[in-house]
Design a protein around this motif. Structure first.
Motif, PDB file in Angstrom:
ATOM      1  N   PHE A   1       0.618  -1.504  -4.174  1.00  0.00           N
ATOM      2  CA  PHE A   1      -0.544  -2.327  -3.821  1.00  0.00           C
ATOM      3  C   PHE A   1      -0.939  -2.179  -2.348  1.00  0.00           C
ATOM      4  O   PHE A   1      -1.817  -2.896  -1.870  1.00  0.00           O
ATOM      5  CB  PHE A   1      -0.240  -3.801  -4.124  1.00  0.00           C
ATOM      6  CG  PHE A   1       0.185  -4.053  -5.535  1.00  0.00           C
ATOM      7  CD1 PHE A   1      -0.758  -4.232  -6.543  1.00  0.00           C
ATOM      8  CD2 PHE A   1       1.538  -4.094  -5.890  1.00  0.00           C
ATOM      9  CE1 PHE A   1      -0.369  -4.463  -7.859  1.00  0.00           C
ATOM     10  CE2 PHE A   1       1.932  -4.319  -7.195  1.00  0.00           C
ATOM     11  CZ  PHE A   1       0.975  -4.497  -8.190  1.00  0.00           C
ATOM     12  N   CYS A   2      -0.258  -1.274  -1.643  1.00  0.00           N
ATOM     13  CA  CYS A   2      -0.560  -1.061  -0.219  1.00  0.00           C
ATOM     14  C   CYS A   2      -1.438   0.171  -0.036  1.00  0.00           C
ATOM     15  O   CYS A   2      -1.246   1.189  -0.709  1.00  0.00           O
ATOM     16  CB  CYS A   2       0.746  -0.878   0.581  1.00  0.00           C
ATOM     17  SG  CYS A   2       1.796  -2.332   0.637  1.00  0.00           S
TER      18      CYS A   2
ATOM     19  N   LEU B   1       9.144 -11.132   2.003  1.00  0.00           N
ATOM     20  CA  LEU B   1       9.286 -11.008   0.556  1.00  0.00           C
ATOM     21  C   LEU B   1      10.465 -10.117   0.182  1.00  0.00           C
ATOM     22  O   LEU B   1      11.094 -10.300  -0.855  1.00  0.00           O
ATOM     23  CB  LEU B   1       7.992 -10.450  -0.046  1.00  0.00           C
ATOM     24  CG  LEU B   1       6.741 -11.325   0.111  1.00  0.00           C
ATOM     25  CD1 LEU B   1       5.517 -10.592  -0.422  1.00  0.00           C
ATOM     26  CD2 LEU B   1       6.924 -12.663  -0.600  1.00  0.00           C
ATOM     27  N   ILE B   2      10.763  -9.126   1.042  1.00  0.00           N
ATOM     28  CA  ILE B   2      11.899  -8.236   0.772  1.00  0.00           C
ATOM     29  C   ILE B   2      13.202  -9.017   0.875  1.00  0.00           C
ATOM     30  O   ILE B   2      14.116  -8.858   0.059  1.00  0.00           O
ATOM     31  CB  ILE B   2      11.904  -7.050   1.750  1.00  0.00           C
ATOM     32  CG1 ILE B   2      10.574  -6.285   1.667  1.00  0.00           C
ATOM     33  CG2 ILE B   2      13.068  -6.120   1.467  1.00  0.00           C
ATOM     34  CD1 ILE B   2      10.430  -5.205   2.730  1.00  0.00           C
TER      35      ILE B   2
ATOM     36  N   PHE C   1      11.935  -3.324  -4.875  1.00  0.00           N
ATOM     37  CA  PHE C   1      10.833  -4.245  -4.598  1.00  0.00           C
ATOM     38  C   PHE C   1       9.866  -3.643  -3.579  1.00  0.00           C
ATOM     39  O   PHE C   1       8.650  -3.816  -3.697  1.00  0.00           O
ATOM     40  CB  PHE C   1      11.369  -5.585  -4.090  1.00  0.00           C
ATOM     41  CG  PHE C   1      10.300  -6.618  -3.885  1.00  0.00           C
ATOM     42  CD1 PHE C   1       9.746  -7.276  -4.973  1.00  0.00           C
ATOM     43  CD2 PHE C   1       9.828  -6.928  -2.618  1.00  0.00           C
ATOM     44  CE1 PHE C   1       8.738  -8.223  -4.798  1.00  0.00           C
ATOM     45  CE2 PHE C   1       8.835  -7.873  -2.429  1.00  0.00           C
ATOM     46  CZ  PHE C   1       8.285  -8.528  -3.523  1.00  0.00           C
ATOM     47  N   VAL C   2      10.391  -2.929  -2.584  1.00  0.00           N
ATOM     48  CA  VAL C   2       9.516  -2.263  -1.614  1.00  0.00           C
ATOM     49  C   VAL C   2       8.671  -1.208  -2.317  1.00  0.00           C
ATOM     50  O   VAL C   2       7.461  -1.065  -2.053  1.00  0.00           O
ATOM     51  CB  VAL C   2      10.335  -1.621  -0.480  1.00  0.00           C
ATOM     52  CG1 VAL C   2       9.419  -0.834   0.449  1.00  0.00           C
ATOM     53  CG2 VAL C   2      11.070  -2.686   0.317  1.00  0.00           C
ATOM     54  N   LYS C   3       9.278  -0.467  -3.226  1.00  0.00           N
ATOM     55  CA  LYS C   3       8.530   0.549  -3.973  1.00  0.00           C
ATOM     56  C   LYS C   3       7.423  -0.104  -4.805  1.00  0.00           C
ATOM     57  O   LYS C   3       6.328   0.449  -4.947  1.00  0.00           O
ATOM     58  CB  LYS C   3       9.474   1.355  -4.859  1.00  0.00           C
ATOM     59  CG  LYS C   3      10.521   2.139  -4.061  1.00  0.00           C
ATOM     60  CD  LYS C   3      11.478   2.902  -4.951  1.00  0.00           C
ATOM     61  CE  LYS C   3      10.811   4.088  -5.596  1.00  0.00           C
ATOM     62  NZ  LYS C   3      11.788   5.054  -6.149  1.00  0.00           N
TER      63      LYS C   3
ATOM     64  N   ARG D   1       4.737 -10.201   5.764  1.00  0.00           N
ATOM     65  CA  ARG D   1       4.868  -9.742   4.370  1.00  0.00           C
ATOM     66  C   ARG D   1       6.289  -9.255   4.065  1.00  0.00           C
ATOM     67  O   ARG D   1       6.721  -9.256   2.916  1.00  0.00           O
ATOM     68  CB  ARG D   1       3.864  -8.619   4.078  1.00  0.00           C
ATOM     69  CG  ARG D   1       4.085  -7.354   4.894  1.00  0.00           C
ATOM     70  CD  ARG D   1       3.143  -6.246   4.496  1.00  0.00           C
ATOM     71  NE  ARG D   1       3.341  -5.056   5.326  1.00  0.00           N
ATOM     72  CZ  ARG D   1       2.916  -3.843   4.979  1.00  0.00           C
ATOM     73  NH1 ARG D   1       2.274  -3.655   3.835  1.00  0.00           N
ATOM     74  NH2 ARG D   1       3.128  -2.819   5.782  1.00  0.00           N
TER      75      ARG D   1
ATOM     76  N   MET E   1       5.918  -2.983  -3.961  1.00  0.00           N
ATOM     77  CA  MET E   1       4.906  -3.412  -2.987  1.00  0.00           C
ATOM     78  C   MET E   1       3.992  -2.257  -2.594  1.00  0.00           C
ATOM     79  O   MET E   1       2.781  -2.447  -2.409  1.00  0.00           O
ATOM     80  CB  MET E   1       5.586  -3.989  -1.739  1.00  0.00           C
ATOM     81  CG  MET E   1       6.268  -5.327  -1.940  1.00  0.00           C
ATOM     82  SD  MET E   1       7.082  -5.933  -0.425  1.00  0.00           S
ATOM     83  CE  MET E   1       5.667  -6.285   0.621  1.00  0.00           C
ATOM     84  N   ASN E   2       4.563  -1.068  -2.486  1.00  0.00           N
ATOM     85  CA  ASN E   2       3.771   0.087  -2.059  1.00  0.00           C
ATOM     86  C   ASN E   2       2.680   0.457  -3.051  1.00  0.00           C
ATOM     87  O   ASN E   2       1.693   1.119  -2.689  1.00  0.00           O
ATOM     88  CB  ASN E   2       4.684   1.294  -1.822  1.00  0.00           C
ATOM     89  CG  ASN E   2       5.380   1.232  -0.477  1.00  0.00           C
ATOM     90  OD1 ASN E   2       4.943   0.523   0.436  1.00  0.00           O
ATOM     91  ND2 ASN E   2       6.473   1.958  -0.336  1.00  0.00           N
TER      92      ASN E   2
ATOM     93  N   LYS F   1       1.773   1.514   4.028  1.00  0.00           N
ATOM     94  CA  LYS F   1       2.912   1.522   3.114  1.00  0.00           C
ATOM     95  C   LYS F   1       4.213   1.235   3.875  1.00  0.00           C
ATOM     96  O   LYS F   1       4.314   1.452   5.078  1.00  0.00           O
ATOM     97  CB  LYS F   1       3.002   2.860   2.376  1.00  0.00           C
ATOM     98  CG  LYS F   1       1.855   3.087   1.376  1.00  0.00           C
ATOM     99  CD  LYS F   1       2.100   4.299   0.532  1.00  0.00           C
ATOM    100  CE  LYS F   1       0.975   4.506  -0.480  1.00  0.00           C
ATOM    101  NZ  LYS F   1       0.913   3.415  -1.469  1.00  0.00           N
TER     102      LYS F   1
END
Length: 385
Positions: A319-320, A119-120, A312-314, A116, A316-317, A325
């Protein structure tokens, strides 16, 4: 007596002192600064020292007569030794050899165990396309804008490869810009990462990556190459050599070839590419408003890439689930400056929580960024040529 005076005058005309301009002095000072930063500050010495000395070589003022004929020793004079060495940059065959060595040195285990995070690496490539759009807005031609935009990938060889195809007249400025900002990754990225994250986010601890089998490591370069090359055929020179080098490393039966690619071969090419790129920054070609604009756009692309990766990581988090996370500090590692940007993630993480080691996690988006920048270069090359 007159003959002696005429001979001395003729000798003087051929010296660098007689042909020196303020632009030559500026570039020589910049070259000395690069050497100083590489040696004293240890900022990417493998890059800055050869490039800095190359700037000195390329900015010794040379004599040219009224027909433009000179001593045939400059990097832009056909048939000269420097010109022959520079052909590897101009024709774009040094970068694939660099990618071969990078592939032979790279361990993709972190990426394979946490897919995953690729994606970053993809998100951070927005720096490339952001700088591309800005370059178009500032009046650069589409092919020039594409070559400038690739600076945001934080990958010197990719920048050289793409600019040699799209805008060879800008290659010196683009290459020096890309390598300069690669060396300045810790300086540029750290304040952005702290600005965009809270202390609580910087303390997020990620689960230890799973152990990757040797079979997976062997399959990855084959599958990775087929997927990316079918998607972006124009990226084959870079992607093919990257994954081929990695297969040499992971196969277990070509250790000598992998060692050659990751040591002596990449060292020789790094010397040649650094020296000749530096030498290509001749004052009459390099010192211009366009070069200054390229450096500004390069900085902007780095800022966009770092910002996009962290944000982008923030995203993604959101939905984690708890316990799964991602620490947003590894978002900066989506640029392909391996392993410097991953080290920045580690350093900033340890400053907040001395027991939180992020390096193993940051290497996943970092190596994904290498693939991503090559894919982005292939995309730009595909629709701009």
């Amino acid at each position: 007596m007159n003959n002696i005076i005429e001979s001395l005058m003729q000798f003087w005309e051929f010296t660098g002192f007689a042909n020196c301009t303020w632009q030559h002095i500026v570039m020589i000072v910049i070259g000395i600064t690069f050497i100083y930063l590489g040696i004293a500050k240890k900022w990417e010495p493998m890059l800055l020292v050869p490039i800095g000395f190359g700037m000195l070589v390329g900015n010794i003022p040379l004599f040219f007569d009224a027909q433009g004929v000179g001593l045939r020793v400059g990097v832009y004079e056909d048939g000269s030794v420097l010109n022959i060495l520079y052909s590897g940059v101009r024709q774009g065959w040094y970068p694939p050899l660099i990618f071969l060595g990078i592939g032979a040195m790279t361990d993709f285990s972190a990426l394979i165990s946490q897919p995953r995070l690729i994606l970053i690496g993809a998100a951070a490539q927005m720096g490339i396309f952001g700088a591309y759009l800005m370059a178009l807005y500032l009046g650069f031609l589409p092919n020039e804008a594409g070559a400038i935009g690739i600076i945001g990938g934080a990958d010197g060889p990719t920048a050289i490869f793409l600019s040699s195809k799209l805008a060879p007249e800008l290659m010196g400025a683009i290459a020096v810009c890309a390598y300069s900002y690669m060396a300045l990754v810790p300086v540029i990225q750290k304040p952005i990462m702290k600005l965009l994250t809270t202390e609580e986010e910087r303390k997020i601890r990620m689960a230890k990556p799973r152990v990757v089998s040797q079979k997976e490591k062997i399959i990855f370069p084959v599958v990775g190459f087929l997927c990316t090359a079918f998607l972006v055929p124009s990226g084959i020179p870079l992607l093919g050599m990257l994954f081929f080098g990695n297969l040499l490393k992971e196969s277990g039966v070509t250790r000598r070839l992998a060692n050659t690619a990751s040591n002596s071969l990449i060292d020789v090419i790094t010397i040649l590419i650094g020296l000749t790129v530096g030498a290509s920054t001749q004052a009459d070609v390099f010192v211009s408003t366009r070069s200054i604009m390229i450096f500004c756009l390069g900085l902007l692309s780095f800022i966009i890439a770092t910002t996009t990766g962290v944000l982008f990581v923030k995203l993604m988090n959101l939905f984690c689930k708890e316990g799964h996370k991602i620490n947003p500090l590894i978002g900066n590692a989506g640029v392909s400056a391996v392993p410097d940007s991953a080290r920045v993630s580690e350093v900033v993480g340890l400053e907040t929580d001395p027991g939180n080691h992020l390096l193993m996690h940051a290497m996943a988006p970092n190596v994904a960024g290498v693939i991503g920048s090559a894919v982005a270069a292939g995309i730009l090359l595909g629709f701009l040529t």
